[in-house]
Write a protein that holds these residues in place. Structure first.
Motif, PDB file in Angstrom:
ATOM      1  N   ASP A 179     -10.368 -51.663 -20.625  1.00 50.72           N
ATOM      2  CA  ASP A 179     -11.191 -51.466 -19.435  1.00 50.72           C
ATOM      3  C   ASP A 179     -11.297 -49.989 -19.073  1.00 50.72           C
ATOM      4  O   ASP A 179     -10.387 -49.215 -19.373  1.00 50.72           O
ATOM      5  CB  ASP A 179     -10.532 -52.225 -18.282  1.00 50.72           C
ATOM      6  N   ASP A 180     -12.390 -49.613 -18.405  1.00 45.90           N
ATOM      7  CA  ASP A 180     -12.589 -48.244 -17.893  1.00 45.90           C
ATOM      8  C   ASP A 180     -12.371 -47.227 -19.001  1.00 45.90           C
ATOM      9  O   ASP A 180     -11.809 -46.148 -18.760  1.00 45.90           O
ATOM     10  CB  ASP A 180     -11.596 -47.924 -16.766  1.00 45.90           C
ATOM     11  N   GLU A 236     -20.499 -50.594 -18.501  1.00 47.67           N
ATOM     12  CA  GLU A 236     -20.155 -51.053 -17.153  1.00 47.67           C
ATOM     13  C   GLU A 236     -20.974 -50.340 -16.081  1.00 47.67           C
ATOM     14  O   GLU A 236     -21.305 -49.158 -16.229  1.00 47.67           O
ATOM     15  CB  GLU A 236     -18.691 -50.718 -16.843  1.00 47.67           C
TER      16      GLU A 236
HETATM   17 CA    CA Z   1     -13.977 -51.461 -15.581  1.00 48.13          CA
END
Ligand code: CA
Ligand code: C2E
Ligand code: CA
Ligand code: CA
Length: 280
Positions: A179-180, A236
């Motif tokens: 993630d990220d 995202e």
């Molecule tokens: Ca994220």
């Protein structure tokens, strides 16, 4: 000098005030976990580019506090991590999301949907995490390949316990997403050593794709790396049609963001999911 001292004192006071607030929030979160109805999950679609067809959803927690109103996860997840409450909270989230995904899987109109769940560093490193996930998948009857664990690169960087957990998750047949990606202190080498299937490219890089060559550079590099390493990439925080179009042109095949859909309740999501199934 005196000025400086005063500033430090003010800073200490602020710290004290915040730690009291955190302690209060922690106690209230403990209560919320034992009460029905304050905590719930919303789901945000992950869609294909350019079609915008939903392939899965990400579960995001919400806390509807009886007095304080809606408290964002950015405020209470860190408190849950510090107090250790993230372990029972994370267990509840995983169970709730898997049960929802299993319900969708049983419905021919929504059967192909995958479920992504955020798992914090502390939860991942807890001994027995993969076994717990195995139990949840078994109890809900959800096919493991329909379940994705989202972890930040910071959670796995430098942690043997986290790496072991990720291997365990893979062994079950569930998926792992970083993630990220690009925002933590990671190295690209992590992508080779860490069992990962999906890279979630952070919004800050997605925002750059419609800007200068320099601003777009990281989103461009990341799609090249994922394609070479045969990983899936999800862009995202897509907010505009222009971003979606440029991302598609750069080679992105999956995206998530307010442009496609905000996080929503299962009832609100259902018509979107069935529409996706009919279009296939
Ligand atoms: Ca994220
Ligand atoms: P995240 O995992 O990176 O989740 C994406 C966040 O970006 C969500 O915020 C989502 O609502 C927001 N978002 C999605 N599309 C857009 C967009 O187009 N524009 C903008 N500005 N924002 C967008 P949310 O729900 O407030 O969650 C914030 C963070 O809190 C999450 O970031 C995640 O790190 C954490 N979190 C949320 N739910 C959970 C959970 O169930 N467990 C754990 N451990 N952490 C969670
Ligand atoms: Ca996430
Ligand atoms: Ca984030």
């Amino acid at each position: 000098k005196d000025h400086g001292k005063g500033r430090y004192a003010a800073y200490d006071l602020e710290l004290d005030r915040r730690s009291v607030q955190h302690a209060e929030l922690g106690a209230e979160l403990r209560q919320a976990l034992g009460t029905h109805g304050q905590l719930h999950l919303v789901y945000q679609p992950i869609v294909t580019l350019p079609e915008g067809q939903i392939t899965g959803v990400e579960a995001l927690i919400r806390w509807q506090h009886p007095q304080r109103g809606l408290i964002p996860p950015s405020e209470f997840i860190p408190v849950a991590e510090r107090t250790g409450l993230i372990v029972p909270l994370g267990r509840w989230i995983m169970r709730e999301a898997a049960a929802q995904a299993a319900a969708w899987a049983d419905d021919p109109a929504t059967a192909s949907i995958t479920m992504s769940v955020n798992v914090s560093a502390r939860q991942l490193r807890e001994p027995g995490f993969p076994e717990e996930l195995a139990a949840v998948l078994h109890e809900t009857g959800l096919e493991p390949s329909r379940f994705t664990v989202e972890v930040t690169e910071t959670a796995v960087f430098d942690s043997d316990a986290a790496l072991t957990a990720l291997r365990g998750i893979h062994r079950l047949g569930a998926r792992v997403a970083l993630d990220d990606f690009g925002t933590g202190h990671s190295s690209l080498g992590l992508l080779r050593t860490c069992p990962v299937d999906i890279l979630k490219v952070d919004k800050s890089f997605v925002d750059g794709v419609t800007g200068t060559a320099e601003q777009a550079a990281i989103a461009i590099s990341l799609i090249q790396i994922t394609s070479t390493l045969r990983l899936a990439a999800v862009a995202e925080g897509v907010e505009t049609a222009e971003q979606a179009e440029v991302l598609h042109r750069l080679g992105y095949r999956l995206a998530q963001g307010f442009y496609f859909s905000r996080p929503a309740s299962p009832g609100q999501i259902y018509p979107l999911l069935t529409r996706a199934a009919h279009a296939q």
